[in-house]
Design a protein around this motif. Structure first.
Motif, PDB file in Angstrom:
ATOM      1  N   THR A 215       0.654  -1.235  -0.154  1.00  0.00           N
ATOM      2  CA  THR A 215      -0.034  -0.064   0.065  1.00  0.00           C
ATOM      3  C   THR A 215       0.925   1.423  -0.130  1.00  0.00           C
ATOM      4  N   ILE A 216       0.403   2.358  -0.545  1.00  0.00           N
ATOM      5  CA  ILE A 216       0.947   3.638  -0.660  1.00  0.00           C
ATOM      6  C   ILE A 216       0.135   4.690  -0.388  1.00  0.00           C
ATOM      7  N   ALA A 217      -0.992   4.338   0.371  1.00  0.00           N
ATOM      8  CA  ALA A 217      -2.068   5.433   0.713  1.00  0.00           C
ATOM      9  C   ALA A 217      -1.545   6.515   1.630  1.00  0.00           C
ATOM     10  N   GLU A 218      -0.560   6.212   2.690  1.00  0.00           N
ATOM     11  CA  GLU A 218      -0.234   7.081   3.525  1.00  0.00           C
ATOM     12  C   GLU A 218       1.361   7.575   3.440  1.00  0.00           C
ATOM     13  N   SER A 219       1.773   7.483   2.316  1.00  0.00           N
ATOM     14  CA  SER A 219       3.122   7.414   1.937  1.00  0.00           C
ATOM     15  C   SER A 219       3.284   8.798   0.985  1.00  0.00           C
ATOM     16  N   TYR A 220       4.458   9.305   1.230  1.00  0.00           N
ATOM     17  CA  TYR A 220       4.904  10.562   0.574  1.00  0.00           C
ATOM     18  C   TYR A 220       6.594  10.334   0.251  1.00  0.00           C
ATOM     19  N   ALA A 221       6.979  11.236  -0.661  1.00  0.00           N
ATOM     20  CA  ALA A 221       8.410  11.397  -0.968  1.00  0.00           C
ATOM     21  C   ALA A 221       9.079  12.554  -0.322  1.00  0.00           C
ATOM     22  N   ASP A 222      10.478  12.311   0.004  1.00  0.00           N
ATOM     23  CA  ASP A 222      11.135  13.463   0.723  1.00  0.00           C
ATOM     24  C   ASP A 222      12.446  13.522   0.104  1.00  0.00           C
ATOM     25  N   PRO A 223      12.963  14.665  -0.181  1.00  0.00           N
ATOM     26  CA  PRO A 223      14.276  15.024  -0.582  1.00  0.00           C
ATOM     27  C   PRO A 223      15.123  14.944   0.692  1.00  0.00           C
ATOM     28  N   LYS A 224      16.274  14.014   0.668  1.00  0.00           N
ATOM     29  CA  LYS A 224      17.395  13.953   1.862  1.00  0.00           C
ATOM     30  C   LYS A 224      18.626  13.823   1.178  1.00  0.00           C
ATOM     31  N   ASP A 225      19.568  14.597   1.390  1.00  0.00           N
ATOM     32  CA  ASP A 225      20.879  14.536   1.070  1.00  0.00           C
ATOM     33  C   ASP A 225      21.124  14.404  -0.364  1.00  0.00           C
ATOM     34  N   GLY A 226      20.500  15.114  -1.353  1.00  0.00           N
ATOM     35  CA  GLY A 226      20.482  15.290  -2.641  1.00  0.00           C
ATOM     36  C   GLY A 226      19.801  13.775  -3.419  1.00  0.00           C
ATOM     37  N   GLU A 227      19.007  13.104  -2.679  1.00  0.00           N
ATOM     38  CA  GLU A 227      18.294  11.893  -3.122  1.00  0.00           C
ATOM     39  C   GLU A 227      16.933  11.962  -2.867  1.00  0.00           C
ATOM     40  N   ILE A 228      16.066  11.337  -3.332  1.00  0.00           N
ATOM     41  CA  ILE A 228      14.640  11.345  -3.068  1.00  0.00           C
ATOM     42  C   ILE A 228      14.216   9.978  -2.613  1.00  0.00           C
ATOM     43  N   TRP A 229      13.554   9.939  -1.214  1.00  0.00           N
ATOM     44  CA  TRP A 229      13.257   8.803  -0.430  1.00  0.00           C
ATOM     45  C   TRP A 229      11.628   8.689  -0.518  1.00  0.00           C
ATOM     46  N   LEU A 230      11.377   7.344  -0.706  1.00  0.00           N
ATOM     47  CA  LEU A 230       9.673   7.066  -0.435  1.00  0.00           C
ATOM     48  C   LEU A 230       9.697   6.629   0.959  1.00  0.00           C
ATOM     49  N   ILE A 231       8.849   7.601   1.851  1.00  0.00           N
ATOM     50  CA  ILE A 231       8.677   7.244   3.216  1.00  0.00           C
ATOM     51  C   ILE A 231       7.330   6.477   3.558  1.00  0.00           C
ATOM     52  N   ASN A 232       7.354   5.774   4.302  1.00  0.00           N
ATOM     53  CA  ASN A 232       5.909   5.298   5.098  1.00  0.00           C
ATOM     54  C   ASN A 232       4.910   4.496   3.819  1.00  0.00           C
ATOM     55  N   ALA A 233       5.841   3.794   2.964  1.00  0.00           N
ATOM     56  CA  ALA A 233       5.114   2.865   1.957  1.00  0.00           C
ATOM     57  C   ALA A 233       5.334   1.585   2.562  1.00  0.00           C
ATOM     58  N   ASN A 234       4.173   0.919   2.676  1.00  0.00           N
ATOM     59  CA  ASN A 234       3.969  -0.401   3.352  1.00  0.00           C
ATOM     60  C   ASN A 234       4.100  -1.665   2.276  1.00  0.00           C
ATOM     61  N   ILE A 235       5.315  -2.220   2.436  1.00  0.00           N
ATOM     62  CA  ILE A 235       5.299  -3.497   1.560  1.00  0.00           C
ATOM     63  C   ILE A 235       5.570  -4.518   2.861  1.00  0.00           C
ATOM     64  N   PRO A 236       4.451  -5.513   3.053  1.00  0.00           N
ATOM     65  CA  PRO A 236       4.713  -6.351   3.941  1.00  0.00           C
ATOM     66  C   PRO A 236       5.852  -7.273   3.872  1.00  0.00           C
ATOM     67  N   GLU A 237       6.210  -7.992   4.898  1.00  0.00           N
ATOM     68  CA  GLU A 237       7.313  -9.208   4.947  1.00  0.00           C
ATOM     69  C   GLU A 237       6.615 -10.190   3.859  1.00  0.00           C
ATOM     70  N   TYR A 238       7.596 -10.983   3.226  1.00  0.00           N
ATOM     71  CA  TYR A 238       7.312 -11.789   2.419  1.00  0.00           C
ATOM     72  C   TYR A 238       7.433 -13.219   3.314  1.00  0.00           C
ATOM     73  N   LEU A 239       6.222 -13.685   3.261  1.00  0.00           N
ATOM     74  CA  LEU A 239       6.107 -14.831   4.125  1.00  0.00           C
ATOM     75  C   LEU A 239       7.299 -16.074   4.244  1.00  0.00           C
ATOM     76  N   GLN A 240       7.746 -16.559   2.970  1.00  0.00           N
ATOM     77  CA  GLN A 240       8.335 -17.499   2.613  1.00  0.00           C
ATOM     78  C   GLN A 240      10.046 -17.157   2.962  1.00  0.00           C
ATOM     79  N   ALA A 241      10.109 -15.851   3.094  1.00  0.00           N
ATOM     80  CA  ALA A 241      11.546 -15.751   3.453  1.00  0.00           C
ATOM     81  C   ALA A 241      11.908 -15.903   4.842  1.00  0.00           C
ATOM     82  N   ASN A 242      13.199 -16.036   4.956  1.00  0.00           N
ATOM     83  CA  ASN A 242      13.823 -16.530   6.369  1.00  0.00           C
ATOM     84  C   ASN A 242      14.178 -15.180   7.122  1.00  0.00           C
TER      85      ASN A 242
END
Length: 157
Positions: free
Chosen positions: A48-75
């Motif tokens: 989901t990206i509903a509550e997310s936003y992008a923010d410039p920091k240190d000369g780069e653009i970062w996506l903040i607060n985007a929710n990508i849930p954990e992959y269940l089969q990962a260890n």
């Protein structure tokens, strides 16, 4: 010649409230730096990206607060669900966005996350200005009127 098997653009997540809450000035496409488990989790379609936003920091653009849930089969190498993710843009684009955010008080809002034709995860990013309450009401009135107009036209035949 043989035609390539082109994949259509597959939308993963959409920020539908963004067009209501913000007046969108400009849009652009950005890549996202992701780990392997994040891509697999996105393919499951739960991000989901509903509550997310992008923010410039240190000369780069970062996506903040985007929710990508954990992959269940990962260890133990799984990712953190709401970690900041770097957006991949050209230097000119970054400078333009940083200038608009810092000088003009605009906001970087993600509109949708999708897989492009090559299977890469992309983010449609909008340069937007926040709407006031009366602007939101005006937008809602226009939308309601267009719906009503469509109903009237269909009823008339």
């Amino acid at each position: 010649m043989a035609e390539k098997n082109e994949r259509p653009i597959k939308v993963i997540a959409e920020n539908r409230k963004a067009r209501f809450n913000y007046a969108i000035e400009d849009t652009l496409e950005a890549g996202i730096a992701l780990t392997g488990t994040e891509v697999k989790s996105i393919r499951n379609g739960k991000s989901t990206i509903a509550e997310s936003y992008a923010d410039p920091k240190d000369g780069e653009i970062w996506l903040i607060n985007a929710n990508i849930p954990e992959y269940l089969q990962a260890n133990r190498f799984n990712h953190e669900p709401k970690r900041p993710r770097k957006l991949l843009l050209h230097r000119k684009q970054i400078n333009k966005l940083m200038g608009a955010v810092e000088r003009q008080g605009m906001t970087l809002v993600p509109l949708k996350m999708y897989f492009n034709e090559r299977g890469r995860v992309k983010l449609q990013l909008a340069l937007a200005k926040g709407k006031q309450l009366h602007d939101k009401r005006d937008t809602e009135k226009k939308r309601d009127w267009s719906r009503e107009k469509g109903r009237i036209m269909r009823a008339r035949g």
